[in-house]
Design a protein around this motif. Structure first.
Motif, PDB file in Angstrom:
ATOM      1  N   THR A  38      -0.553   4.462  -1.525  1.00  9.78           N
ATOM      2  CA  THR A  38      -1.451   5.061  -0.644  1.00  9.78           C
ATOM      3  C   THR A  38      -0.798   5.818   0.400  1.00  9.78           C
ATOM      4  N   ARG A  39       0.319   5.442   0.690  1.00  7.67           N
ATOM      5  CA  ARG A  39       0.876   6.007   1.836  1.00  7.67           C
ATOM      6  C   ARG A  39       0.581   5.803   3.212  1.00  7.67           C
ATOM      7  N   THR A  40      -0.003   4.414   3.250  1.00 14.27           N
ATOM      8  CA  THR A  40      -0.098   3.739   4.477  1.00 14.27           C
ATOM      9  C   THR A  40       0.312   2.516   4.428  1.00 14.27           C
ATOM     10  N   SER A  62       8.839   5.575  10.616  1.00 11.65           N
ATOM     11  CA  SER A  62       8.159   7.123  10.475  1.00 11.65           C
ATOM     12  C   SER A  62       9.114   8.253  10.502  1.00 11.65           C
ATOM     13  N   ARG A 112       0.959  -1.255   6.664  1.00 13.60           N
ATOM     14  CA  ARG A 112       0.445  -1.797   7.870  1.00 13.60           C
ATOM     15  C   ARG A 112       1.332  -2.887   8.515  1.00 13.60           C
ATOM     16  N   ILE A 147       4.811   8.594   5.039  1.00 11.89           N
ATOM     17  CA  ILE A 147       4.180   7.376   4.977  1.00 11.89           C
ATOM     18  C   ILE A 147       3.565   7.334   6.442  1.00 11.89           C
ATOM     19  N   HIS A 148       2.132   6.917   6.478  1.00 16.23           N
ATOM     20  CA  HIS A 148       1.387   6.497   7.655  1.00 16.23           C
ATOM     21  C   HIS A 148       1.678   4.946   8.255  1.00 16.23           C
ATOM     22  N   PHE A 149       2.565   4.724   9.139  1.00 20.64           N
ATOM     23  CA  PHE A 149       2.529   3.265   9.399  1.00 20.64           C
ATOM     24  C   PHE A 149       1.509   3.159  10.560  1.00 20.64           C
ATOM     25  N   GLU A 150       0.737   2.070  10.173  1.00 19.27           N
ATOM     26  CA  GLU A 150      -0.238   1.546  11.257  1.00 19.27           C
ATOM     27  C   GLU A 150       0.130   0.207  11.831  1.00 19.27           C
ATOM     28  N   GLN A 204       7.946   0.971  14.146  1.00 18.54           N
ATOM     29  CA  GLN A 204       6.883   2.061  13.664  1.00 18.54           C
ATOM     30  C   GLN A 204       7.896   3.279  13.700  1.00 18.54           C
ATOM     31  N   ASN A 260       0.717  -1.183   0.072  1.00 16.31           N
ATOM     32  CA  ASN A 260       0.052  -0.131   0.025  1.00 16.31           C
ATOM     33  C   ASN A 260       0.850   1.290   0.003  1.00 16.31           C
TER      34      ASN A 260
END
Ligand code: DPM
Length: 319
Positions: free
Chosen positions: A7-9, A32, A11, A38-41, A28, A4
């Motif tokens: 989409t800059r996420t 980050s 997981r 990028i968003h790290f979930e 994480q 992903n």
């Protein structure tokens, strides 16, 4: 399966234990920092190994006990990569997955934590019959060799549970990885670091292994910033040794590695559960030939009878 990153996420999958979360949150935070766009979930789950707490680890098999649920979610695309304690990651991964990165190792040694009444003791001065908590066959075998007068008792559960059982008086001492205690901010509970001549550590102990989909180049490029080359070479040698001996996570196999002047030295042991038979060896070579060093040591120990010991244990575990 595409990741992903577009989409800059991204997981990240993790077990739920406190130690697993500390490790995953470190990954994480580092990513980050390196990739602020990028968003790290983090998504957490329980694995078989977290759920079955009343059975000795060695009796419930070892193929991906702490990793399989995370691997399923990676293959189905629900998560992009998973953070593991490298020592819990089997040496043969499911089709489609790879070890994407190995992070810098914490102290890989085993540590002894004692009950308050033994504060003035070291492992060699604990009394006859002292009850030692461990469910690691590797720790059991090596400590039985050096201290046949101890009583060994299984212990399961996360680090906090184990420490409480010790403090409640169920054990005189327990053996844990120094790395886990350090990462949890509980270094003060370490009473004694066990020297390598008493306990060789587990393959991969103290390092994190990040598993991802094979050929997921976007994710592999991100993980590269976390890779620690000397740790990776050491762990590749250790894992090749274990893989070649076809040992799972629950085997009395210990290792020690050092890198000096570009040369990697791997020491290994295969021990019988009662500690009566100890087969050891050592191989040195270029760090870049880590895998070969591992397989060579395995071949060497097998020629000295290591396979017979492992076969006996596998038969015993299945019984
Ligand atoms: C594996 C073993 C243990 C864990 C077997 C071994 C210890 C089980 C026990 C493969 N995984 O070490 O011979 O003592 O009952 C585990 C720990 C960590 C990762 C806890 C520990 C933290 C340290 C690290 C459990 N897995 O060993 O005290 O990241 O290396």
């Amino acid at each position: 399966m595409s990741s992903n990153v577009a989409t800059r996420t991204v997981r990240i999958g993790s077990r739920k234990s406190q130690l697993a979360l500390v490790q995953t949150h470190w990954v994480q935070a580092e990513l980050s920092r390196a990739f602020p766009d990028i968003h790290f979930e983090v998504s957490t789950m329980e694995t078989q190994g977290d759920k079955i707490l009343d059975v000795a680890l060695s009796k419930i098999g070892d193929k991906g006990l702490f990793t399989q649920e995370l691997e399923d979610d990676m293959l189905s695309g629900k998560i992009d990569f998973a953070v593991h304690s490298l020592k819990d990651l089997p040496t043969n991964l499911p089709a489609g997955l790879q070890l994407g990165c190995v992070t810098e190792r914490e102290d890989p040694a085993d540590a002894m934590v004692v009950h308050a009444k033994h504060k003035d003791k070291q492992i060699d001065t604990l009394p006859e019959g002292a009850v030692i908590g461990t469910s690691s066959l590797r720790r059991l075998a090596q400590l039985s060799h050096h201290f046949p007068h101890f009583t060994f008792k299984d212990i399961r559960g996360n680090v906090n549970t184990r420490l409480r059982k010790l403090d409640d008086g169920e054990y005189d001492a327990i053996i844990l990885a120094a790395a886990g205690l350090n990462r949890l901010g509980m270094s003060d509970r370490i009473h004694q670091i066990l020297p390598a001549d008493i306990s060789l550590h587990a393959v991969g102990q103290g390092a994190l292994g990040i598993e991802c989909r094979i050929g997921d180049d976007d994710i592999l490029a991100l993980l590269k910033v976390l890779e620690h080359e000397p740790t990776a070479y050491r762990c590749y040698a250790e894992r090749a040794f274990l893989r070649e001996l076809e040992g799972g996570c629950q085997v009395p196999i210990g290792v020690n590695t050092v890198i000096e002047d570009g040369k990697l030295t791997l020491k290994g042991i295969v021990a019988s559960l009662d500690g009566q038979r100890m087969i050891t060896g050592i191989v040195t070579g270029l760090s870049t030939e880590a895998e070969r060093i591992g397989t060579e040591l395995a071949t060497q120990l097998r020629s000295q009878g290591a396979q017979e010991i492992l076969d006996e244990i596998n038969t015993h575990n299945r019984a």
